[in-house]
Motif scaffolding. Structure first.
Motif, PDB file in Angstrom:
ATOM      1  N   LEU A 377      62.001  76.577  57.930  1.00  0.00           N
ATOM      2  CA  LEU A 377      61.123  75.702  58.707  1.00  0.00           C
ATOM      3  C   LEU A 377      61.912  74.904  59.736  1.00  0.00           C
ATOM      4  O   LEU A 377      61.409  74.614  60.826  1.00  0.00           O
ATOM      5  N   SER A 378      63.139  74.541  59.398  1.00  0.00           N
ATOM      6  CA  SER A 378      63.980  73.827  60.355  1.00  0.00           C
ATOM      7  C   SER A 378      64.299  74.708  61.557  1.00  0.00           C
ATOM      8  O   SER A 378      64.290  74.244  62.708  1.00  0.00           O
ATOM      9  N   ILE A 379      64.583  75.994  61.308  1.00  0.00           N
ATOM     10  CA  ILE A 379      64.831  76.929  62.406  1.00  0.00           C
ATOM     11  C   ILE A 379      63.573  77.108  63.245  1.00  0.00           C
ATOM     12  O   ILE A 379      63.627  77.138  64.487  1.00  0.00           O
ATOM     13  N   ALA A 380      62.428  77.214  62.586  1.00  0.00           N
ATOM     14  CA  ALA A 380      61.161  77.357  63.314  1.00  0.00           C
ATOM     15  C   ALA A 380      60.927  76.168  64.244  1.00  0.00           C
ATOM     16  O   ALA A 380      60.521  76.336  65.405  1.00  0.00           O
ATOM     17  N   LYS A 381      61.202  74.979  63.737  1.00  0.00           N
ATOM     18  CA  LYS A 381      61.030  73.790  64.571  1.00  0.00           C
ATOM     19  C   LYS A 381      61.962  73.824  65.772  1.00  0.00           C
ATOM     20  O   LYS A 381      61.562  73.514  66.897  1.00  0.00           O
ATOM     21  N   GLY A 382      63.234  74.203  65.543  1.00  0.00           N
ATOM     22  CA  GLY A 382      64.188  74.256  66.645  1.00  0.00           C
ATOM     23  C   GLY A 382      63.787  75.257  67.709  1.00  0.00           C
ATOM     24  O   GLY A 382      63.925  74.996  68.911  1.00  0.00           O
ATOM     25  N   ILE A 383      63.277  76.418  67.297  1.00  0.00           N
ATOM     26  CA  ILE A 383      62.873  77.440  68.264  1.00  0.00           C
ATOM     27  C   ILE A 383      61.676  76.975  69.088  1.00  0.00           C
ATOM     28  O   ILE A 383      61.656  77.113  70.322  1.00  0.00           O
ATOM     29  N   ILE A 384      60.668  76.405  68.413  1.00  0.00           N
ATOM     30  CA  ILE A 384      59.473  75.958  69.137  1.00  0.00           C
ATOM     31  C   ILE A 384      59.816  74.825  70.101  1.00  0.00           C
ATOM     32  O   ILE A 384      59.354  74.808  71.261  1.00  0.00           O
ATOM     33  N   GLU A 385      60.616  73.877  69.668  1.00  0.00           N
ATOM     34  CA  GLU A 385      60.981  72.764  70.551  1.00  0.00           C
ATOM     35  C   GLU A 385      61.851  73.238  71.707  1.00  0.00           C
ATOM     36  O   GLU A 385      61.802  72.661  72.793  1.00  0.00           O
ATOM     37  N   ALA A 386      62.659  74.286  71.496  1.00  0.00           N
ATOM     38  CA  ALA A 386      63.445  74.843  72.594  1.00  0.00           C
ATOM     39  C   ALA A 386      62.540  75.464  73.661  1.00  0.00           C
ATOM     40  O   ALA A 386      62.911  75.535  74.837  1.00  0.00           O
ATOM     41  N   HIS A 387      61.349  75.896  73.255  1.00  0.00           N
ATOM     42  CA  HIS A 387      60.365  76.409  74.211  1.00  0.00           C
ATOM     43  C   HIS A 387      59.579  75.290  74.882  1.00  0.00           C
ATOM     44  O   HIS A 387      58.744  75.561  75.754  1.00  0.00           O
ATOM     45  N   GLY A 388      59.802  74.046  74.444  1.00  0.00           N
ATOM     46  CA  GLY A 388      59.025  72.933  74.980  1.00  0.00           C
ATOM     47  C   GLY A 388      57.713  72.723  74.266  1.00  0.00           C
ATOM     48  O   GLY A 388      56.830  72.015  74.773  1.00  0.00           O
ATOM     49  N   GLY A 389      57.558  73.320  73.074  1.00  0.00           N
ATOM     50  CA  GLY A 389      56.330  73.172  72.310  1.00  0.00           C
ATOM     51  C   GLY A 389      56.461  72.181  71.181  1.00  0.00           C
ATOM     52  O   GLY A 389      57.471  71.485  71.049  1.00  0.00           O
ATOM     53  N   ARG A 390      55.430  72.114  70.334  1.00  0.00           N
ATOM     54  CA  ARG A 390      55.399  71.206  69.191  1.00  0.00           C
ATOM     55  C   ARG A 390      55.044  71.993  67.943  1.00  0.00           C
ATOM     56  O   ARG A 390      54.351  73.004  68.014  1.00  0.00           O
ATOM     57  N   ILE A 391      55.515  71.511  66.810  1.00  0.00           N
ATOM     58  CA  ILE A 391      55.175  72.142  65.536  1.00  0.00           C
ATOM     59  C   ILE A 391      54.906  71.049  64.513  1.00  0.00           C
ATOM     60  O   ILE A 391      55.598  70.020  64.500  1.00  0.00           O
ATOM     61  N   TRP A 392      53.889  71.248  63.685  1.00  0.00           N
ATOM     62  CA  TRP A 392      53.538  70.233  62.692  1.00  0.00           C
ATOM     63  C   TRP A 392      52.789  70.902  61.549  1.00  0.00           C
ATOM     64  O   TRP A 392      52.480  72.103  61.598  1.00  0.00           O
ATOM     65  N   VAL A 393      52.496  70.142  60.518  1.00  0.00           N
ATOM     66  CA  VAL A 393      51.806  70.671  59.349  1.00  0.00           C
ATOM     67  C   VAL A 393      50.778  69.661  58.880  1.00  0.00           C
ATOM     68  O   VAL A 393      50.993  68.444  58.956  1.00  0.00           O
ATOM     69  N   GLU A 394      49.652  70.160  58.412  1.00  0.00           N
ATOM     70  CA  GLU A 394      48.603  69.361  57.781  1.00  0.00           C
ATOM     71  C   GLU A 394      48.346  69.960  56.405  1.00  0.00           C
ATOM     72  O   GLU A 394      48.155  71.177  56.295  1.00  0.00           O
ATOM     73  N   SER A 395      48.336  69.120  55.385  1.00  0.00           N
ATOM     74  CA  SER A 395      48.211  69.664  54.039  1.00  0.00           C
ATOM     75  C   SER A 395      47.738  68.600  53.061  1.00  0.00           C
ATOM     76  O   SER A 395      47.949  67.397  53.276  1.00  0.00           O
ATOM     77  N   GLU A 396      47.104  69.079  51.990  1.00  0.00           N
ATOM     78  CA  GLU A 396      46.731  68.245  50.859  1.00  0.00           C
ATOM     79  C   GLU A 396      47.009  69.032  49.589  1.00  0.00           C
ATOM     80  O   GLU A 396      46.748  70.246  49.528  1.00  0.00           O
ATOM     81  N   PRO A 397      47.556  68.381  48.570  1.00  0.00           N
ATOM     82  CA  PRO A 397      47.821  69.085  47.316  1.00  0.00           C
ATOM     83  C   PRO A 397      46.550  69.741  46.775  1.00  0.00           C
ATOM     84  O   PRO A 397      45.494  69.122  46.693  1.00  0.00           O
ATOM     85  N   GLY A 398      46.671  71.029  46.440  1.00  0.00           N
ATOM     86  CA  GLY A 398      45.546  71.765  45.878  1.00  0.00           C
ATOM     87  C   GLY A 398      44.593  72.344  46.896  1.00  0.00           C
ATOM     88  O   GLY A 398      43.667  73.078  46.536  1.00  0.00           O
ATOM     89  N   ARG A 399      44.799  72.039  48.195  1.00  0.00           N
ATOM     90  CA  ARG A 399      43.878  72.530  49.230  1.00  0.00           C
ATOM     91  C   ARG A 399      44.578  73.357  50.298  1.00  0.00           C
ATOM     92  O   ARG A 399      43.984  73.646  51.337  1.00  0.00           O
ATOM     93  N   GLY A 400      45.801  73.711  50.056  1.00  0.00           N
ATOM     94  CA  GLY A 400      46.505  74.560  50.999  1.00  0.00           C
ATOM     95  C   GLY A 400      47.135  73.784  52.140  1.00  0.00           C
ATOM     96  O   GLY A 400      47.076  72.551  52.195  1.00  0.00           O
ATOM     97  N   SER A 401      47.733  74.537  53.058  1.00  0.00           N
ATOM     98  CA  SER A 401      48.454  73.949  54.187  1.00  0.00           C
ATOM     99  C   SER A 401      48.088  74.686  55.463  1.00  0.00           C
ATOM    100  O   SER A 401      47.743  75.870  55.450  1.00  0.00           O
ATOM    101  N   VAL A 402      48.177  73.977  56.581  1.00  0.00           N
ATOM    102  CA  VAL A 402      47.965  74.568  57.899  1.00  0.00           C
ATOM    103  C   VAL A 402      49.177  74.212  58.762  1.00  0.00           C
ATOM    104  O   VAL A 402      49.352  73.048  59.143  1.00  0.00           O
ATOM    105  N   PHE A 403      50.016  75.194  59.039  1.00  0.00           N
ATOM    106  CA  PHE A 403      51.147  75.017  59.941  1.00  0.00           C
ATOM    107  C   PHE A 403      50.707  75.399  61.345  1.00  0.00           C
ATOM    108  O   PHE A 403      50.133  76.476  61.549  1.00  0.00           O
ATOM    109  N   SER A 404      50.952  74.509  62.289  1.00  0.00           N
ATOM    110  CA  SER A 404      50.503  74.733  63.664  1.00  0.00           C
ATOM    111  C   SER A 404      51.679  74.571  64.622  1.00  0.00           C
ATOM    112  O   SER A 404      52.573  73.759  64.390  1.00  0.00           O
ATOM    113  N   PHE A 405      51.645  75.346  65.690  1.00  0.00           N
ATOM    114  CA  PHE A 405      52.620  75.128  66.768  1.00  0.00           C
ATOM    115  C   PHE A 405      51.978  75.498  68.091  1.00  0.00           C
ATOM    116  O   PHE A 405      51.002  76.268  68.151  1.00  0.00           O
ATOM    117  N   THR A 406      52.510  74.917  69.139  1.00  0.00           N
ATOM    118  CA  THR A 406      52.022  75.197  70.488  1.00  0.00           C
ATOM    119  C   THR A 406      53.146  75.794  71.321  1.00  0.00           C
ATOM    120  O   THR A 406      54.328  75.501  71.095  1.00  0.00           O
TER     121      THR A 406
END
Length: 415
Positions: A377-406
């Motif tokens: 995930l750290s590498i993913a963040k570095g690659i997206i930010e090198a493109h000038g984009g953003r990466i983040w995550v939204e999650s709740e225990p027991g309800r899954g996660s949504v990883f997003s990037f632009t």
């Protein structure tokens, strides 16, 4: 020109200008005899010369040790000013033939004014003295490593601005120290995780090779199985070394991007095809959806593909059987918005801000079981930010996660 010469010239110019103004005003208002005017001019020149001379000396050599505090300086200045006033009063009294009674009255009033001035100087300097004492104490505490100290801001003047600037500096210093400490802890955790991930497969490889070389394993089927396992472990080690190399490039800010116009639809399609076997083995449903109006994006397609792989592998690792993982891409104006959503176990709120930190493990025991050094995930963040984009995550225990990037649709070519 030396500092002493410069200050001396300024003092002389100021003294002569004031002397000229006073003498001109005396002539206009009082029309004194020429002898009295000369005496007045000589006296003012003498008293003023002594006063400005003391000022120049203080500016160059400082005050005596007993008068180095701000409070002592204000009191000393008040005394000197009132002493000059008293001398002027005495001279004027002699010049104007005041009676002895009137002269003594002027002296008493002047002495009274001196006392009042000293009290005012002492009282008005109290807030400044407290702030200065606070500065000294704060600097001493900082020297001992305590960065929680702050200087009280008691005024809106220059001293208050200095105190506020000092507090802001200490706060920034504390933040830098905490970030450095966090990075050091993350570095130690990364070394520990990498050491574990290197040591375990190497030990397995060594044991299998020794079994083959020592003749412990003789049947061809077992040998073939051992060789296939060794090949798989070597590929895993190569991938880990590649991750570390890529992470070092990201940290150094030298990650080279090979920008070209590429289709995000193709990247998602390739990801679904590559990850289908892993998802099937875990009884997971893997699907994708791409908006038809998304035009080609300027990006390093191989590195963005790496981001998708990392995110999907992360979802596969933490999604229980019979769950689902979906990849979705939509046009967001000047950006493309990509989501990887799963029905996994979710992430605790306290772990969300650190989920992209290298080697961060919300559950270290489970992470060791599932493998990986915790840097995907750290590498993913570095690659997206090198493109000038953003990466983040939204999650709740027991309800899954949504990883997003632009990804910006237009990225300057690099490397």
């Amino acid at each position: 020109m030396t500092s002493l010469a410069k200050h001396s010239m300024q003092a002389v110019a100021t003294l002569l200008a004031l002397l000229a103004i006073v003498l001109a005003a005396t002539v206009v208002l009082l029309d004194p005899p020429s002898g009295d005017l000369v005496d007045l001019g000589l006296f003012l020149l003498l008293s003023g010369g002594i006063t400005v001379g003391l000022g120049v000396a203080v500016s160059q050599f400082g005050l005596p040790s007993w008068a180095r505090s701000i409070r002592s300086r204000l009191i000393l200045i008040s005394v000197l000013v009132m002493a000059l006033s008293l001398a002027n009063v005495g001279f004027v009294a002699v010049l104007m033939f005041f009676s002895q009674h009137d002269f003594y009255l002027l002296v008493v009033l002047t002495v009274f004014s001196v006392g009042i001035s000293i009290f005012v100087a002492y009282a008005s300097s109290a807030p400044t003295a407290r702030v200065m004492d606070g500065f000294v104490s704060a600097v001493r505490e900082i020297n001992t490593g305590s960065l929680d100290t702050r200087v009280p801001v008691e005024s809106n003047d220059e001293v208050g601005e200095l105190a506020a600037a000092f507090n802001d500096m200490v706060e920034r210093l504390q933040g830098s120290f905490e970030r450095e400490r966090d990075l050091e802890n993350a570095r130690k955790e990364l070394f520990g995780a990498v050491s574990h991930d290197l040591r375990t497969p190497l030990a397995s490889i060594r044991a299998m090779i020794e079994s083959i070389n020592d003749g412990v394993v003789t049947d061809e089927d077992t040998k073939a199985r051992y060789l296939a396992t060794i090949q798989s472990e070597v590929e895993n080690l190569s991938g880990l070394i590649g991750d570390l190399f890529e992470l070092s490039q990201i940290d150094a800010g030298i990650l080279a991007l090979h920008i070209e116009s590429a289709s995000i639809q193709d990247l998602i399609s390739d990801t679904l095809e590559s990850m289908a076997a892993q998802a099937n083995n875990r009884r997971l449903r893997l699907e994708g959806e791409v908006a038809e109006d998304i035009s080609p994006v300027s990006m390093d397609s191989q590195r963005v593909q790496r981001v998708l792989y990392n995110l999907v592998q992360n979802s596969i690792r933490y999604t229980p059987p019979d769950g689902s993982i979906s990849i979705r891409a939509v046009d967001a104006g000047e950006e493309v918005h990509v989501q990887v959503a799963d029905t996994g176990e979710g992430i605790r709120q306290r772990d969300l801000p650190k989920i992209f930190d290298r080697a961060y493990r919300a559950d270290p025991a489970r992470h060791r079981e599932s493998g990986g050094a915790g840097i995907g995930l750290s590498i993913a963040k570095g690659i997206i930010e090198a493109h000038g984009g953003r990466i983040w995550v939204e999650s709740e225990p027991g309800r899954g996660s949504v990883f997003s990037f632009t990804l910006p649709k237009s990225v300057p070519a690099a490397g």
